[in-house]
Design a protein around this motif. Structure first.
Motif, PDB file in Angstrom:
ATOM      1  N   LYS A 106     -13.691  14.706   6.719  1.00 50.25           N
ATOM      2  CA  LYS A 106     -14.064  15.674   7.762  1.00 50.25           C
ATOM      3  C   LYS A 106     -15.066  15.051   8.727  1.00 50.25           C
ATOM      4  N   ALA A 107     -16.023  14.310   8.180  1.00 50.81           N
ATOM      5  CA  ALA A 107     -17.045  13.683   9.015  1.00 50.81           C
ATOM      6  C   ALA A 107     -16.431  12.624   9.924  1.00 50.81           C
ATOM      7  N   LEU A 108     -15.469  11.871   9.404  1.00 52.39           N
ATOM      8  CA  LEU A 108     -14.770  10.879  10.228  1.00 52.39           C
ATOM      9  C   LEU A 108     -14.029  11.564  11.372  1.00 52.39           C
ATOM     10  N   ASP A 109     -13.375  12.668  11.042  1.00 56.48           N
ATOM     11  CA  ASP A 109     -12.624  13.425  12.044  1.00 56.48           C
ATOM     12  C   ASP A 109     -13.567  13.948  13.132  1.00 56.48           C
ATOM     13  N   LYS A 110     -14.691  14.491  12.714  1.00 63.56           N
ATOM     14  CA  LYS A 110     -15.667  15.036  13.659  1.00 63.56           C
ATOM     15  C   LYS A 110     -16.225  13.950  14.570  1.00 63.56           C
ATOM     16  N   ALA A 111     -16.379  12.724  14.055  1.00 64.15           N
ATOM     17  CA  ALA A 111     -16.955  11.619  14.824  1.00 64.15           C
ATOM     18  C   ALA A 111     -15.959  11.013  15.802  1.00 64.15           C
ATOM     19  N   GLY A 112     -14.680  11.405  15.703  1.00 63.03           N
ATOM     20  CA  GLY A 112     -13.691  10.933  16.669  1.00 63.03           C
ATOM     21  C   GLY A 112     -12.796   9.810  16.206  1.00 63.03           C
ATOM     22  N   ILE A 113     -12.604   9.673  14.892  1.00 60.71           N
ATOM     23  CA  ILE A 113     -11.720   8.618  14.377  1.00 60.71           C
ATOM     24  C   ILE A 113     -10.298   8.844  14.887  1.00 60.71           C
ATOM     25  N   GLY A 114      -9.551   7.751  15.043  1.00 61.55           N
ATOM     26  CA  GLY A 114      -8.186   7.871  15.541  1.00 61.55           C
ATOM     27  C   GLY A 114      -7.178   8.204  14.457  1.00 61.55           C
ATOM     28  N   ALA A 115      -7.365   7.645  13.276  1.00 57.98           N
ATOM     29  CA  ALA A 115      -6.486   7.889  12.126  1.00 57.98           C
ATOM     30  C   ALA A 115      -7.232   7.444  10.881  1.00 57.98           C
ATOM     31  N   ILE A 116      -6.718   7.842   9.738  1.00 59.65           N
ATOM     32  CA  ILE A 116      -7.370   7.508   8.461  1.00 59.65           C
ATOM     33  C   ILE A 116      -6.341   6.920   7.515  1.00 59.65           C
ATOM     34  N   VAL A 117      -6.677   5.757   6.927  1.00 55.79           N
ATOM     35  CA  VAL A 117      -5.858   5.159   5.877  1.00 55.79           C
ATOM     36  C   VAL A 117      -6.492   5.504   4.541  1.00 55.79           C
ATOM     37  N   LEU A 118      -5.753   6.145   3.686  1.00 56.95           N
ATOM     38  CA  LEU A 118      -6.271   6.474   2.357  1.00 56.95           C
ATOM     39  C   LEU A 118      -6.376   5.211   1.516  1.00 56.95           C
ATOM     40  N   PRO A 119      -7.248   5.195   0.501  1.00 61.78           N
ATOM     41  CA  PRO A 119      -7.340   4.016  -0.368  1.00 61.78           C
ATOM     42  C   PRO A 119      -6.001   3.737  -1.025  1.00 61.78           C
ATOM     43  N   SER A 120      -5.766   2.493  -1.350  1.00 63.00           N
ATOM     44  CA  SER A 120      -4.465   2.099  -1.899  1.00 63.00           C
ATOM     45  C   SER A 120      -4.232   2.654  -3.296  1.00 63.00           C
ATOM     46  N   LEU A 121      -2.987   3.043  -3.530  1.00 63.28           N
ATOM     47  CA  LEU A 121      -2.530   3.296  -4.886  1.00 63.28           C
ATOM     48  C   LEU A 121      -1.980   1.971  -5.389  1.00 63.28           C
ATOM     49  N   PHE A 122      -2.559   1.450  -6.472  1.00 61.45           N
ATOM     50  CA  PHE A 122      -2.207   0.119  -6.956  1.00 61.45           C
ATOM     51  C   PHE A 122      -1.013   0.154  -7.905  1.00 61.45           C
ATOM     52  N   GLN A 123      -0.218  -0.891  -7.842  1.00 59.55           N
ATOM     53  CA  GLN A 123       0.933  -1.001  -8.736  1.00 59.55           C
ATOM     54  C   GLN A 123       0.497  -0.904 -10.189  1.00 59.55           C
ATOM     55  N   GLU A 124      -0.656  -1.486 -10.516  1.00 61.41           N
ATOM     56  CA  GLU A 124      -1.138  -1.443 -11.895  1.00 61.41           C
ATOM     57  C   GLU A 124      -1.361  -0.004 -12.357  1.00 61.41           C
ATOM     58  N   GLN A 125      -1.814   0.865 -11.445  1.00 60.57           N
ATOM     59  CA  GLN A 125      -2.019   2.274 -11.799  1.00 60.57           C
ATOM     60  C   GLN A 125      -0.685   2.954 -12.106  1.00 60.57           C
ATOM     61  N   ILE A 126       0.310   2.686 -11.278  1.00 60.38           N
ATOM     62  CA  ILE A 126       1.632   3.282 -11.485  1.00 60.38           C
ATOM     63  C   ILE A 126       2.222   2.788 -12.803  1.00 60.38           C
ATOM     64  N   ASP A 127       2.168   1.472 -13.029  1.00 54.01           N
ATOM     65  CA  ASP A 127       2.715   0.903 -14.255  1.00 54.01           C
ATOM     66  C   ASP A 127       2.004   1.458 -15.477  1.00 54.01           C
ATOM     67  N   HIS A 128       0.678   1.558 -15.392  1.00 47.18           N
ATOM     68  CA  HIS A 128      -0.104   2.054 -16.524  1.00 47.18           C
ATOM     69  C   HIS A 128       0.248   3.497 -16.848  1.00 47.18           C
TER      70      HIS A 128
END
Length: 332
Positions: free
Chosen positions: A31-53
């Motif tokens: 929300k704070a990024l949006d309020k400050a005027g960010i253009g877009a947001i990339v979420l943190p990566s979902l790692f292959q190791e997490q999926i495999d686990h």
């Protein structure tokens, strides 16, 4: 001042994007990024190791086929990972982020094989992600695998995901390839809509006291962005894809440099971790002030002005500066 930019076919109000960060799981932070005027947001990566686990844990428990064992199954497959977000929880994060902010939300997958990638890419699209960033990297420890085989594997990942996903795809590259331009074109031919230059690779260190392999994380500095600046400049207007610059964005000056080189957008994590989400406004103001001083109302004239294709003396992107630098030391 009009900072409108195009990235992956998406219209952004600003070229500044919050790249993948552990803080990007926090909805209040978004929300704070949006309020400050960010253009877009990339979420943190979902790692292959997490999926495999997650799959391994479910398979291991289900083999007992008993009511008692079922109580230990991960709830909704929410197995924690580096950011405390497991595979299905990640899909919920996409959904909640879309409801929280007014800007495009880009999901991210980090891996090196086709395992579960296609399925989760489809699920991320269904969860509402506006685009998907493929953070593809592996350390080729097998000395019998050639560079061509490594590249072919990466291309196959993009090709296979594109068959099942309609949203825009960006590929986040590392700089450790012998012919980045050629590989970039191959990714585009395989279905990538954009390239992120570059992924910042964490390398191991050695603890000489405890004789242990360790890892050390540090925020990026402006000097680390020079190789990305070079390749943004070399590829701008020569490939039919969006170019996002990443690494070394300390202040608005790096944003301007990347845009001059030809970047469509500029991503930052370290600057936001150092200064907080409100720093986006400082970056935007710096770019606006630079444009005002040159009586420019938008980014059209300055974007790519210093690219390899635009410059008459484009050897500056090649060897001439190296020769001058060596000569300057010899003359001392």
């Amino acid at each position: 001042m009009d900072l409108t930019s195009q990235y992956l076919g998406l219209t952004l109000r600003s070229p500044i994007i919050a790249s993948a960060s552990p803080m990007n799981t926090d909805l209040d932070y978004l929300k704070a990024l949006d309020k400050a005027g960010i253009g877009a947001i990339v979420l943190p990566s979902l790692f292959q190791e997490q999926i495999d686990h997650a799959f391994e844990e479910i398979d291991s428990l289900q083999q007992y086929n008993s009511p008692e064992a079922s109580q230990y199954l991960p709830v909704n497959n929410m197995v924690s990972g580096p950011y405390g977000v497991g595979p299905d929880a990640y899909l919920e994060l996409i959904s909640q982020a879309k409801k929280t902010v007014s800007v495009p939300v880009i999901a991210s997958l980090n891996g090196y094989t086709n395992t579960a990638w296609i399925e989760y890419a489809k699920l991320m699209q269904e969860a509402g992600a506006d685009a998907l960033e493929l953070n593809i990297f592996s350390v080729p420890t097998d000395i019998n695998i050639s560079g061509q085989q490594v590249e072919d594997n990466y291309i196959n990942i993009v090709t296979n995901i594109r068959k099942y996903v309609d949203i825009p795809l960006a590929v986040k590259l590392c700089p450790y390839f012998s012919a980045i331009g050629s590989l970039a074109q191959r990714f585009i031919d395989a279905g990538a809509n954009g390239l992120v230059l570059f992924n910042r690779i964490m390398s191991p260190d050695i603890d000489i006291h405890n004789l242990d392999i360790t890892s050390r994380y540090s925020l990026s500095t402006a000097s680390e962005g020079l190789i990305a600046l070079q390749w943004i400049g070399l590829l701008a207007r020569r490939v039919n894809a969006s170019l996002a610059a990443s690494t070394g964005v300390d202040d608005y000056q790096q944003v301007i440099k990347y845009l001059l080189a030809g970047a469509d957008t500029v991503m930052t994590t370290s600057a936001l971790l150092r200064n907080g989400p409100g720093y986006v406004e400082t970056l935007r103001e710096g770019v606006c002030d630079w444009l005002k001083a040159r009586q420019q109302k938008d980014l059209k004239l300055m974007r790519g002005q210093m690219s390899w294709q635009k410059l008459k003396n484009n050897q500056a992107y090649e060897r001439s500066h190296y020769i001058k630098l060596v000569g300057s030391f010899l003359s001392k």
